[in-house]
Scaffold this motif. Structure first.
Motif, PDB file in Angstrom:
ATOM      1  N   LEU A 254       9.805   5.982   2.038  1.00 51.20           N
ATOM      2  CA  LEU A 254       9.059   7.051   1.372  1.00 51.20           C
ATOM      3  C   LEU A 254       9.843   8.346   1.348  1.00 51.20           C
ATOM      4  CD1 LEU A 254       5.540   6.130   2.698  1.00 51.20           C
ATOM      5  CD2 LEU A 254       6.117   6.444   0.290  1.00 51.20           C
TER       6      LEU A 254
ATOM      7  N   VAL B 218       9.811   4.038  -8.262  1.00 52.71           N
ATOM      8  CA  VAL B 218       9.431   3.338  -7.025  1.00 52.71           C
ATOM      9  C   VAL B 218      10.038   1.943  -6.919  1.00 52.71           C
ATOM     10  CG1 VAL B 218       7.274   4.630  -6.959  1.00 52.71           C
ATOM     11  CG2 VAL B 218       7.292   2.288  -7.891  1.00 52.71           C
TER      12      VAL B 218
ATOM     13  N   ASP C  63       7.139  11.463  -3.104  1.00 50.22           N
ATOM     14  CA  ASP C  63       6.059  10.472  -3.217  1.00 50.22           C
ATOM     15  C   ASP C  63       4.711  11.057  -2.795  1.00 50.22           C
ATOM     16  OD1 ASP C  63       8.365   8.049  -1.966  1.00 50.22           O
ATOM     17  OD2 ASP C  63       7.695   8.260  -4.046  1.00 50.22           O
TER      18      ASP C  63
END
Length: 127
Positions: A86, A64, A90
């Protein structure tokens, strides 16, 4: 009574953004760290980002880094996780947790050792 209340999950398209919030209450310890963990179906719970109240520098999982940002409002004992760019991978239930002894890196590496969990919030990244 120790309490963690999460909010902000939902459905978002790939490339989109969401912000999660975790409000912690019911404790008086001088040091605490709040972490975000996630668990996808069939996978183990993993640390995403952890931040302490004494140091604004957060720890991030490699998956991330550059996309997620943790921030804190110490007056409100609230931590935010801003999630940008995103990806479908995720998608997971995101949990916040609090710990009163670990460093942020150790906390994120040890989900089984945190002191308390929130109820979780579902993040779905899909078109």
């Amino acid at each position: 009574q120790l309490r963690l209340v999460e909010s902000g999950g939902g459905l978002v398209q790939p490339g989109g953004s969401l912000r999660l919030s975790c409000a912690a209450s019911g404790f008086t310890e001088d040091y605490y760290a709040i972490g975000w963990f996630r668990q996808a179906p069939g996978k183990e719970r993993e640390g995403v980002s952890c931040i302490g109240n004494k140091d604004p520098r957060a720890y991030y999982a490699d998956s991330v880094k550059g996309r997620f940002t943790s921030s804190r409002d110490r007056a409100k004992n609230t931590v935010y996780l801003q999630m940008n760019s995103l990806k479908p991978e995720d998608t997971a239930v995101y949990y916040c947790a609090v710990d009163f002894s670990f460093t942020v890196q150790a906390m994120c590496a040890s989900p089984n050792s945190v002191d308390a969990w929130g109820q979780g919030t579902l993040v779905t990244v899909s078109s």
